[in-house]
Design an enzyme around this catalytic site. Sequence first.
Site, mmCIF file in Angstrom:
data_model
loop_
_atom_site.group_PDB
_atom_site.id
_atom_site.type_symbol
_atom_site.label_atom_id
_atom_site.label_comp_id
_atom_site.label_asym_id
_atom_site.label_seq_id
_atom_site.Cartn_x
_atom_site.Cartn_y
_atom_site.Cartn_z
ATOM 1 N N HIS A 225 0.823 -1.207 0.000
ATOM 2 C CA HIS A 225 0.000 0.000 0.000
ATOM 3 C C HIS A 225 0.857 1.256 0.000
ATOM 4 O O HIS A 225 0.574 2.229 -0.721
ATOM 5 C CB HIS A 225 -0.923 -0.015 1.224
ATOM 6 C CG HIS A 225 -1.737 1.214 1.371
ATOM 7 N ND1 HIS A 225 -1.491 2.156 2.345
ATOM 8 C CD2 HIS A 225 -2.807 1.675 0.662
ATOM 9 C CE1 HIS A 225 -2.365 3.132 2.234
ATOM 10 N NE2 HIS A 225 -3.171 2.865 1.221
ATOM 11 N N GLU B 35 2.221 1.773 -3.412
ATOM 12 C CA GLU B 35 1.187 2.320 -4.304
ATOM 13 C C GLU B 35 1.128 3.840 -4.180
ATOM 14 O O GLU B 35 1.003 4.559 -5.175
ATOM 15 C CB GLU B 35 -0.165 1.698 -3.951
ATOM 16 C CG GLU B 35 -1.355 2.304 -4.656
ATOM 17 C CD GLU B 35 -2.536 2.451 -3.730
ATOM 18 O OE1 GLU B 35 -3.097 3.558 -3.663
ATOM 19 O OE2 GLU B 35 -2.915 1.458 -3.072
ATOM 20 N N HIS B 36 1.238 4.349 -2.953
ATOM 21 C CA HIS B 36 1.258 5.800 -2.750
ATOM 22 C C HIS B 36 2.525 6.426 -3.353
ATOM 23 O O HIS B 36 2.462 7.458 -4.029
ATOM 24 C CB HIS B 36 1.206 6.116 -1.251
ATOM 25 C CG HIS B 36 -0.169 6.109 -0.673
ATOM 26 N ND1 HIS B 36 -0.773 7.226 -0.153
ATOM 27 C CD2 HIS B 36 -1.078 5.108 -0.538
ATOM 28 C CE1 HIS B 36 -1.988 6.924 0.283
ATOM 29 N NE2 HIS B 36 -2.188 5.631 0.070
ATOM 30 N N GLU C 31 4.843 11.096 2.549
ATOM 31 C CA GLU C 31 3.788 10.138 2.230
ATOM 32 C C GLU C 31 3.612 9.119 3.343
ATOM 33 O O GLU C 31 2.492 8.635 3.568
ATOM 34 C CB GLU C 31 4.089 9.441 0.904
ATOM 35 C CG GLU C 31 2.855 8.926 0.194
ATOM 36 C CD GLU C 31 1.828 10.002 -0.095
ATOM 37 O OE1 GLU C 31 0.621 9.687 -0.112
ATOM 38 O OE2 GLU C 31 2.222 11.178 -0.284
ATOM 39 N N GLU D 35 -3.953 7.886 7.435
ATOM 40 C CA GLU D 35 -4.977 6.998 6.881
ATOM 41 C C GLU D 35 -5.244 5.828 7.830
ATOM 42 O O GLU D 35 -6.397 5.429 8.033
ATOM 43 C CB GLU D 35 -4.534 6.491 5.510
ATOM 44 C CG GLU D 35 -5.580 5.691 4.761
ATOM 45 C CD GLU D 35 -5.099 5.233 3.390
ATOM 46 O OE1 GLU D 35 -5.874 4.523 2.712
ATOM 47 O OE2 GLU D 35 -3.959 5.564 3.000
#
Length: 419
Positions: A47, A50-51, A120, A127
Site C-alpha cells: 500500500h 502504491e502511494h 507520504e 490513513e
Amino acid sequence: MTVRQTTLENGLRVVSHTMDAVETVSVGVFIDAGTRNEPVEINGVAHLLEHMAFKGTKRRSALEIVAEIEEVGGHLNAYTSREHTAYYAKVLKEDTPLAVDILADILQHSTFEPEELARERSVVLQEIGQAHDTPDDVVFDHFQATAFPDQPLGRPVLGDAERVRGMSREAIMGYMDEAYGAGSMVLSAAGMIEHDHLVALARHLFRDLPDRRPLGNETAAYRGGAHLENRELEQVHLTVGFPGVGMHDPDIYASTVMSALFGGGMSSRLFQEIRERRGLVYSIHSYCSCYSDCGLFGIYAGTGEEEIAELMPVLADEVRRLAGSLEEGEVRRARNQLKAGTLMSLESTSSRAEQLGEQMLVFGRPLPIDEIVARIDAVDVDAVRQVANRIFTGRPSLAAIGPLGRMMPYDGFAERLST
C-alpha cells in the site's frame, strides 16, 4: 464486442475491449501482488508503494504526474487489495498514449526521494489512524484477522502504524523489484481503443520491466473465533462469517447467488426480516470475499446497544434455516440481479478494464460474458442449498466494535448456529 489479448516478449500481458460507442479509454496495470505477498516485517509495504509510485520519477515530479493527466481532463488513481495492486487512468481516446506513458513511467522509473517518502509515510499513518477511528471500516480488518490469524491473508492492507513508521526506502524498492515484474502484470484497456496500437505502446513503453514472475502465496488456513472491542459508540458494528470459496471453486457462482438472495439488496432475506420486519439494524448485508485459493462469506450489521441482544439469535436462526427454506423465486431474483450487474458493468470503460485485468490475473484469460451469464443461469435451488450446507457448517468468525454489554457470547452464538 471485440476483446483481444497479446503476450509480449517480456511476459507482459495486454488485453483490450474495443467499445465503439464511447469517446473515452480506461487503461490500467494490474499486478499479481498485494498484502498477502508481504513479509510480516513490512506489512503495509504494498500500500505504501502504491502511494509512493505517484511521488516522482526520473522524468516527472509528483506535481507533473498529476498535472499532465489533469491537463487533458483525465484522472489517475490506484488501489491495493490482499492479492492484487492496480494503477489506472481514464482519458479521452486521443490521450491514451499519455495515460499509458504515465503508468509505464511510475511503474518503472519512480525515484522514491527520501523527502517524498517522509511526507507520504505521514499521510499513510493518518490513513491508518482514520481507519481506526471508523469502526464500520476497521471491523472488517478484525474479522479478516480472526478468520486467518497470524497469516498474510489476515493482515491489514494498510499495515500497522509501527511497521509503516519504520519502513525504509530500501524495503519499498526491494519489494517493488521482486513483485513488479513483467510476468506478474497485465495492461488492460477498455473503450475507444485499437488493440494493436495498445500493444505497440506497451512494447515501447514497458521495455524496462524486470524479468520477474508472480510471487507465491502462503497457503491460507481458516481458523475462526472472535474479536470483541468495547468502545463508547452509538452503534455496534458486527461482522460474522464463515469459510467461503475461492475464485477457482466450482461453487463460486452458487455462493454469489446465495449472498445476493440472503443479504444482497432490499428484497433479501436479511434486510426484510431483520431491518424491515424487526427494525433491529440500520444496515445489514452479506458478501463474498473470494481469493485465489479460499474465501470468506461475511455478514455485516450496524445495530444499537439494546438491539444487539435480539439481533444475534435472530441472525443465527436465519443462517441456520436458509438451506432448508429456499424458494425458486428468490433464487431467480438473485440470478437476475447478478446478470444485470454483470451486463451493466459493460457500459463503464473503467469497470470493464478492471474486469479484464482481474480476470487475466486470476484465470489467465478474459472470461466471455456469455460464459459468465450461462454459469449464473445454471445456479438452481439445489446448487444454493448445497453451498449453504457447505459454508454454514464451518466455525464462525465474529468481530464486533461498540457497546457490547448485551451481546450474545461467541460460544452461545456458535452453539445456536449448530442446533
